[in-house]
Scaffold this motif. Sequence first.
Motif, PDB file in Angstrom:
ATOM      1  N   ALA A 146      38.292  51.157  57.979  1.00  0.00           N
ATOM      2  CA  ALA A 146      37.543  50.106  57.287  1.00  0.00           C
ATOM      3  C   ALA A 146      37.489  50.371  55.784  1.00  0.00           C
ATOM      4  N   ILE A 147      37.343  51.628  55.406  1.00  0.00           N
ATOM      5  CA  ILE A 147      37.313  51.997  53.991  1.00  0.00           C
ATOM      6  C   ILE A 147      38.657  51.700  53.331  1.00  0.00           C
ATOM      7  N   ILE A 148      39.764  52.027  54.036  1.00  0.00           N
ATOM      8  CA  ILE A 148      41.092  51.721  53.510  1.00  0.00           C
ATOM      9  C   ILE A 148      41.229  50.216  53.269  1.00  0.00           C
ATOM     10  N   ALA A 149      40.768  49.425  54.258  1.00  0.00           N
ATOM     11  CA  ALA A 149      40.913  47.964  54.172  1.00  0.00           C
ATOM     12  C   ALA A 149      40.170  47.385  52.977  1.00  0.00           C
ATOM     13  N   HIS A 150      38.920  47.828  52.752  1.00  0.00           N
ATOM     14  CA  HIS A 150      38.176  47.215  51.653  1.00  0.00           C
ATOM     15  C   HIS A 150      38.548  47.822  50.298  1.00  0.00           C
ATOM     16  N   GLU A 151      39.209  49.008  50.315  1.00  0.00           N
ATOM     17  CA  GLU A 151      39.641  49.618  49.056  1.00  0.00           C
ATOM     18  C   GLU A 151      40.879  48.936  48.484  1.00  0.00           C
ATOM     19  N   ILE A 152      41.752  48.413  49.339  1.00  0.00           N
ATOM     20  CA  ILE A 152      43.042  47.895  48.872  1.00  0.00           C
ATOM     21  C   ILE A 152      42.888  46.797  47.814  1.00  0.00           C
ATOM     22  N   PRO A 153      42.098  45.729  48.067  1.00  0.00           N
ATOM     23  CA  PRO A 153      41.975  44.706  47.015  1.00  0.00           C
ATOM     24  C   PRO A 153      41.326  45.239  45.745  1.00  0.00           C
ATOM     25  N   GLN A 154      40.358  46.144  45.895  1.00  0.00           N
ATOM     26  CA  GLN A 154      39.713  46.698  44.703  1.00  0.00           C
ATOM     27  C   GLN A 154      40.689  47.560  43.902  1.00  0.00           C
ATOM     28  N   ALA A 232      43.884  26.183  32.580  1.00  0.00           N
ATOM     29  CA  ALA A 232      43.678  27.640  32.566  1.00  0.00           C
ATOM     30  C   ALA A 232      42.352  28.007  33.220  1.00  0.00           C
ATOM     31  N   THR A 233      41.308  27.220  32.942  1.00  0.00           N
ATOM     32  CA  THR A 233      39.991  27.484  33.537  1.00  0.00           C
ATOM     33  C   THR A 233      40.038  27.351  35.050  1.00  0.00           C
ATOM     34  N   ALA A 234      40.705  26.297  35.546  1.00  0.00           N
ATOM     35  CA  ALA A 234      40.825  26.098  36.993  1.00  0.00           C
ATOM     36  C   ALA A 234      41.598  27.254  37.629  1.00  0.00           C
ATOM     37  N   GLN A 235      42.647  27.699  36.974  1.00  0.00           N
ATOM     38  CA  GLN A 235      43.441  28.829  37.457  1.00  0.00           C
ATOM     39  C   GLN A 235      42.594  30.106  37.523  1.00  0.00           C
ATOM     40  N   GLN A 236      41.793  30.334  36.484  1.00  0.00           N
ATOM     41  CA  GLN A 236      40.939  31.517  36.448  1.00  0.00           C
ATOM     42  C   GLN A 236      39.911  31.495  37.569  1.00  0.00           C
ATOM     43  N   VAL A 237      39.279  30.338  37.779  1.00  0.00           N
ATOM     44  CA  VAL A 237      38.262  30.215  38.837  1.00  0.00           C
ATOM     45  C   VAL A 237      38.884  30.469  40.207  1.00  0.00           C
ATOM     46  N   LEU A 238      40.053  29.910  40.445  1.00  0.00           N
ATOM     47  CA  LEU A 238      40.725  30.082  41.737  1.00  0.00           C
ATOM     48  C   LEU A 238      41.104  31.547  41.974  1.00  0.00           C
ATOM     49  N   LEU A 239      41.586  32.221  40.947  1.00  0.00           N
ATOM     50  CA  LEU A 239      41.977  33.620  41.096  1.00  0.00           C
ATOM     51  C   LEU A 239      40.757  34.527  41.267  1.00  0.00           C
ATOM     52  N   ILE A 240      39.665  34.231  40.567  1.00  0.00           N
ATOM     53  CA  ILE A 240      38.423  34.995  40.775  1.00  0.00           C
ATOM     54  C   ILE A 240      37.946  34.825  42.215  1.00  0.00           C
ATOM     55  N   ALA A 241      37.988  33.572  42.703  1.00  0.00           N
ATOM     56  CA  ALA A 241      37.595  33.305  44.095  1.00  0.00           C
ATOM     57  C   ALA A 241      38.508  34.027  45.074  1.00  0.00           C
ATOM     58  N   ALA A 242      39.810  34.094  44.755  1.00  0.00           N
ATOM     59  CA  ALA A 242      40.755  34.803  45.619  1.00  0.00           C
ATOM     60  C   ALA A 242      40.444  36.293  45.658  1.00  0.00           C
ATOM     61  N   GLY A 243      40.062  36.863  44.508  1.00  0.00           N
ATOM     62  CA  GLY A 243      39.689  38.276  44.469  1.00  0.00           C
ATOM     63  C   GLY A 243      38.466  38.563  45.315  1.00  0.00           C
ATOM     64  N   VAL A 247      38.085  40.688  49.311  1.00  0.00           N
ATOM     65  CA  VAL A 247      37.093  41.699  49.693  1.00  0.00           C
ATOM     66  C   VAL A 247      36.296  41.236  50.912  1.00  0.00           C
ATOM     67  N   VAL A 248      35.949  39.945  50.932  1.00  0.00           N
ATOM     68  CA  VAL A 248      35.162  39.392  52.033  1.00  0.00           C
ATOM     69  C   VAL A 248      35.883  39.542  53.371  1.00  0.00           C
ATOM     70  N   PHE A 249      37.185  39.257  53.380  1.00  0.00           N
ATOM     71  CA  PHE A 249      37.930  39.213  54.643  1.00  0.00           C
ATOM     72  C   PHE A 249      38.555  40.549  55.040  1.00  0.00           C
ATOM     73  N   ALA A 250      38.711  41.471  54.095  1.00  0.00           N
ATOM     74  CA  ALA A 250      39.397  42.726  54.407  1.00  0.00           C
ATOM     75  C   ALA A 250      38.653  43.552  55.445  1.00  0.00           C
ATOM     76  N   HIS A 251      37.350  43.734  55.269  1.00  0.00           N
ATOM     77  CA  HIS A 251      36.568  44.592  56.151  1.00  0.00           C
ATOM     78  C   HIS A 251      36.504  44.059  57.580  1.00  0.00           C
ATOM     79  N   PRO A 252      36.083  42.808  57.817  1.00  0.00           N
ATOM     80  CA  PRO A 252      36.033  42.300  59.190  1.00  0.00           C
ATOM     81  C   PRO A 252      37.391  42.252  59.874  1.00  0.00           C
ATOM     82  N   LEU A 253      38.465  42.010  59.114  1.00  0.00           N
ATOM     83  CA  LEU A 253      39.801  42.005  59.699  1.00  0.00           C
ATOM     84  C   LEU A 253      40.164  43.385  60.227  1.00  0.00           C
TER      85      LEU A 253
END
Length: 259
Positions: A146-154, A232-243, A247-253
């Motif tokens: 679980a630690i490996i999974a949540h560490e990867i995106p970070q 550019a703003t829309a792109q930034q918001v989407l990428l922040i949400a993706a980041g 993290v949200v999905f890595a641990h439960p997966l």
Amino acid sequence: MPMTPLVWIVFMSFAGGLLSVLVASGFAYAARPNWVPVLISYAIGALLGAAFLEVLPHAIEAAESPQQAAINVLAGILLFFVLEKLVLWRHCHDEGCHGHEHNGHDHGRSGLLILVGDTFHNFVDGVLIAAAFVESTPLGIVTGMAIIAHEIPQEAGDFLILLHSGYSRRKALLFNMLSSLATLAGGLLAYFALSHVQSLVPVFLALAAASMIYVAVADLIPGLHKRTELRATAQQVLLIAAGIASVVFAHPLAERALG
């Protein structure tokens, strides 16, 4: 011959730290150099997601009270502010200052701060792995995965920040790998002195959360405001949400895959 808890701790701590760095660095390596400023938005999301959804809740849970956890985080933010001032002072003293940023880089400030915070975080991960293996081997394996999974995106976000700060790909990988060794150090120290090390876990977690929040909000987000056009703003918001989502999905997966 069955593996002892100590051998499991060494193996999982080493694999956990190194494997997450290598996978994350592979993702960042695939990015072209001109993509890095764009992908910094993803790094911001990964940092804030890890800080507020993973590290901070654990810091509050481990502390004596939520107020104490908040004090630790606040002290951590002040500490990283002072540390950044020292880095700036050293740069100004050695090379002279010409504004807040120069040639698109930040003189390594963000990279240095994120490495310090990530080292605290990796150390705590090692402590958690050791505590889980002392309880039972299956729990230790699940905790390590679980630690490996949540560490990867970070770690991917950290690697991108190092590149953005002016580090070469080779140096970014080397420093991230060195920081990951703190997981092994935390695991070994926790195994031999668990009661003493565990008392410091809330402080280390708070410092890790503080570094992520400080770098994301103080150093990286202001750079996004240089591009004010709607696309550019829309792109930034989407990428922040993706980041954040990574993290949200890595641990439960990871938990679901391990059954």
